[in-house]
Design an enzyme around this catalytic site. Structure first.
Site, PDB file in Angstrom:
ATOM      1  CE  LYS A 177      -5.264  -1.590   2.267  1.00 18.00           C
ATOM      2  NZ  LYS A 177      -3.999  -2.416   2.268  1.00 18.00           N
ATOM      3  CE  LYS A 219       1.663   2.017   4.396  1.00 23.60           C
ATOM      4  NZ  LYS A 219       2.154   0.752   3.598  1.00 23.60           N
ATOM      5  CB  THR A 248      -1.083   0.022   1.156  1.00 28.58           C
ATOM      6  OG1 THR A 248      -1.589  -1.127   1.373  1.00 28.58           O
ATOM      7  CG2 THR A 248      -2.007   1.247   1.046  1.00 28.58           C
TER       8      THR A 248
END
Length: 283
Positions: free
Chosen positions: A157, A232, A82
């Site tokens: 995502k 993150k 990701t």
């Protein structure tokens, strides 16, 4: 997550060679039938498909700098990390210029889904490249969604994880409020899980022990999906929000809360452990 994903590829009959900077990760992969390479470049020399799963864009860029020259022409690169949409598009462009094909395919489902082979893959790719990648993705996941061209998988995502981060905070706040009102965890779960408050953060990753036996809350918040990774991902979403100038207040606030939590005691804990800071904040 890469370890159990590789193990499922072996179970599906693929010949898999792996490399990791962490020796223990390599040892675990070997026990699952993954061949051990001496370096990342050695791992890809004879591969038809190269799958990467790394923490951040800078690691993906560094890995591709090493891997692209080592791979055979026409190798299909599938990045399941990701990372920022711009990084995803940049590494795909590098792969194409080096004579390869590339797909961004970040995943959802956590370590549990990786082990069970039930991951959801969000894919950004040309249709032909997705067709080539589909057999290996199907060996590791239950759902494959073609989100669009290069970078679209990463876009999906970070949007998905913004929903997840916000909903986990909301569920945690509700349990803390319920505690203050004398409501048992089970009673609140029984109501919300069958009413309009139902969501994955509640029914699959419940932040309090008891109602969902498989949730990390029953294992001292041992990480299924670490808070540092949620921080993150929310940081990536926050960056995209700010760049677009959108009035997305809850997403930005969730990013701040998880960044603070990960910077303190929560980095290695499951992201559901954020309930502990919410609870402490009311004392």
């Amino acid at each position: 997550m890469g370890g159990p994903m590789a193990a499922n590829l072996v179970k599906a009959g693929h010949r898999v060679t792996g490399y990791d900077l962490v020796p223990e990760a390599l040892r675990q992969a070997e026990t699952a039938g993954v061949g051990r390479a001496a370096s990342a470049a050695d791992a890809v020399r004879d591969a038809e498909v190269v799958i990467t799963m790394l923490p951040a864009g800078r690691q993906v860029r560094a890995a591709y700098a090493e891997l692209l020259p080592a791979a055979r022409p026409g190798t299909l690169f599938v990045d399941c990390s990701t990372i920022d949409v711009a990084d995803a598009r940049a590494v795909q462009a590098l792969a194409r210029r080096a004579g390869h094909r590339a797909v961004d395919a970040p995943v959802s489902g956590g370590a549990t889904g990786a082990t069970a082979g039930t991951l959801t893959f969000m894919v950004g790719a040309a249709e032909a490249d997705l067709t080539a990648a589909r057999p290996v993705l199907e060996a590791m996941g239950a759902t494959i969604v073609h989100c669009g061209a290069s970078g679209a998988g990463q876009a999906a995502k970070i949007c998905n994880n913004m929903i997840l981060g916000i909903s986990m905070i909301a569920v945690s706040e509700a349990f803390v409020l319920g505690e203050s009102l004398g409501l048992s965890h089970q009673a609140l779960f029984d109501v919300a899980s069958t009413a309009s408050g139902q969501c994955w953060a509640l029914t699959s990753n419940c932040p309090v022990p008891g109602p969902v036996p498989a949730s990390p809350a029953n294992r001292d918040y041992r990480a299924g999906f670490a808070a540092a990774l949620m921080a993150k991902d929310l940081g990536l979403a926050a960056g995209a929000v700010k760049a677009a100038g959108l009035p997305v207040e809850l997403g930005l606030r969730a990013a701040e809360l998880y960044a603070d939590f990960a910077a303190a005691e929560g980095a290695g804990l499951d992201f559901s452990a954020i309930i502990t800071t919410i609870r402490e904040g009311g004392k």
